[in-house]
Design an enzyme around this catalytic site. Structure first.
Site, PDB file in Angstrom:
ATOM      1  N   CYS A 250      -9.611   0.743   0.909  1.00 31.68           N
ATOM      2  CA  CYS A 250      -8.724   1.877   1.152  1.00 31.68           C
ATOM      3  C   CYS A 250      -9.521   3.144   0.946  1.00 31.68           C
ATOM      4  O   CYS A 250     -10.448   3.435   1.677  1.00 31.68           O
ATOM      5  CB  CYS A 250      -7.476   1.809   0.276  1.00 31.68           C
ATOM      6  SG  CYS A 250      -7.786   1.722  -1.492  1.00 31.68           S
ATOM      7  N   ARG A 255      -5.227   0.857  -3.607  1.00 30.75           N
ATOM      8  CA  ARG A 255      -4.245   0.278  -2.693  1.00 30.75           C
ATOM      9  C   ARG A 255      -4.742  -1.061  -2.159  1.00 30.75           C
ATOM     10  O   ARG A 255      -3.966  -1.977  -1.906  1.00 30.75           O
ATOM     11  CB  ARG A 255      -3.969   1.243  -1.526  1.00 30.75           C
ATOM     12  CG  ARG A 255      -3.122   2.428  -1.908  1.00 30.75           C
ATOM     13  CD  ARG A 255      -3.001   3.416  -0.748  1.00 30.75           C
ATOM     14  NE  ARG A 255      -4.239   4.143  -0.502  1.00 30.75           N
ATOM     15  CZ  ARG A 255      -4.424   4.985   0.527  1.00 30.75           C
ATOM     16  NH1 ARG A 255      -3.462   5.168   1.411  1.00 30.75           N
ATOM     17  NH2 ARG A 255      -5.563   5.633   0.672  1.00 30.75           N
TER      18      ARG A 255
END
Lengths: 292, 151
Positions: A250, A255
């Site tokens: 990410c 994430r």
């Protein structure tokens, strides 16, 4: 069996997820804390959110202060990790339950770091902090005082689940998953909406990466989608198979820890690595290939 | 670090933080977060009239009002903030600036050194990366005061 229990039992590693109901029962039974108890940890983006109120019995772990090396862009070493764990009353065989804000981004990130050190029994609270609060369950500002224990200095083993830039260069042509927002993937945005301070010099994505925003794996209430729904996304739509060698990334790797958890523990993939350098490294690096 | 002094109100808060342990610093910051005043009626539901501070990890909105007066030494500054309860660190930073700046004169606010947020010893308690939001808030407040007193 409740619907939630049925959902969890279908995952590849059902022991990696617990429900709010189960946690509430454990708390009521006095199973959190104490010499042989489980340890409950809150891991949030905001360093002060725990202090505003947390699940009774929970201790705090902070990704900046406890898990990142204070100087180099890296994770802490085995000695520091042992201190962080021991100070929270965690032994090598303690069951640790993690939860946090933002659909468990930072809880999944902490779980992934724990896995770098080979801590065996670490689980996520499905739905995290938001679901617990939405169900009207108790929060407290009372901070428990754990008994400090000895945690062994475990060697961090990066290779199986962590990818570095050179690994990704060598991986080009094999499955890559970009879990950022569509605007970041296309190169229209140099940062995540609302996070301009973590930007990059160049926009776009790593060549060959497929865009599968992390949030597609989460329900509205922050819990994970069912195995069937996840398989529809990652296996049918993206054409991945659990034996694939996959790298997820990410912007700083938090994430993509969420997606790493989904692929590894919910769908049973054998070889998923999280590229924590992610776009803040790739998009700032000289002469690496970029696709727009 | 510059030698420009902080206004007394901010200097006092900075001293409280600097003399505290890291755990106590977080408790102090939580108090500032808890006590951050809500927006006055005239701004409620009108966030578009406030300036959004993008450097904060969570959205924060602020605005400045400058009273009348013949000189910058007479014109009183009021600052208003809006930040969600789920962003207590951002709220805490706003609370410090509210307590330290609200009611000062425009001249005093403009004289606050830009590195003031780094003088609280907070970086070690919350990590240096998280301090950018507070630096940005102070910068925007000063810019608004400058704009609203330029005529």
């Amino acid at each position: 069996m409740s619907a939630e229990d049925t959902k969890i039992s279908a995952y590849a590693d059902p022991e990696r997820l617990v429900t709010t109901e189960w946690l509430a029962e454990q708390i009521a039974a006095g199973a959190i804390g104490g010499p042989d108890g489980m340890v409950l940890l809150e891991s949030d983006e905001d360093v002060l959110l725990y202090e505003t109120g947390h699940i009774p019995g929970a201790l705090k772990i902070d990704w900046h202060l406890d898990l990142n090396d204070p100087v180099a862009r890296d994770y802490v070493d085995g000695a520091r990790f042992a201190e962080v764990m021991g100070a929270r009353g965690i032994s090598r065989d303690t069951t640790v339950v993690l939860y946090g804000d933002k659909s468990n981004w930072w809880a999944a990130y902490a779980l992934w770091v724990f896995s770098l050190f080979g801590h065996e029994d670490v689980r996520l609270l499905d739905g995290g902090r938001a679901k617990w609060i939405a169900e009207g369950r108790e929060l407290t500002r009372e901070v428990p005082t754990p008994t400090v224990v000895d945690y062994p200095v475990a060697e961090r083993d990066d290779a199986p689940i962590r990818a570095f830039k050179d690994d990704v260069l060598a991986h080009l042509g094999k499955p890559l998953i970009d879990v950022r927002s569509p605007g970041e993937y296309s190169g229209e945005l140099l940062h995540m909406p609302d996070y301009p301070q973590e930007g990059a010099m160049r926009g776009g994505h790593i060549p060959g990466a497929k865009s599968v925003p992390w949030a597609r794996a989460a329900n509205e209430d922050g819990s994970f989608k069912s195995r069937e729904e996840l398989e529809a996304i990652y296996l049918e739509e993206q054409g991945l198979t659990p034996s694939d060698d996959v790298v997820a990334y990410c912007r700083i790797g938090e994430r993509s820890s969420h997606t790493w958890f989904v692929l590894t523990h919910l769908l049973g993939f054998d070889a998923v690595r999280n590229y924590d350098g992610s776009w803040t490294e790739w998009g700032n690096s000289v002469r690496v290939p970029i696709e727009k | 670090m510059t030698d420009i002094a902080l206004p007394a109100s901010l200097a006092e808060i900075a001293e409280d933080f600097r003399s505290a342990s890291n755990d106590l610093k977080l408790q102090l910051l939580l108090e500032f977060s808890d006590e951050l005043p809500g927006l006055p009626e005239r701004y409620v539901g009108h966030l578009e009239q406030l300036e959004r501070v993008d450097e904060c990890q969570s959205p924060l909105f602020l605005t400045v009002e400058v009273g009348d007066g013949d000189s910058l030494d007479e014109r009183v500054v009021n600052v208003f903030f809006d930040a969600p309860a789920e962003a207590p660190t951002t709220r805490g930073f706003a609370g410090i600036l509210h307590e330290g700046l609200d009611g000062l004169t425009a001249a005093q606010v403009l004289a606050v050194p830009d590195d003031a947020p780094m003088r609280f010893g907070l970086a070690e308690a919350v990590s240096p990366l998280r301090m950018r939001g507070m630096v940005a808030m102070l910068g925007r407040i000063k810019r608004q005061v400058r704009a609203k007193t330029a005529a």
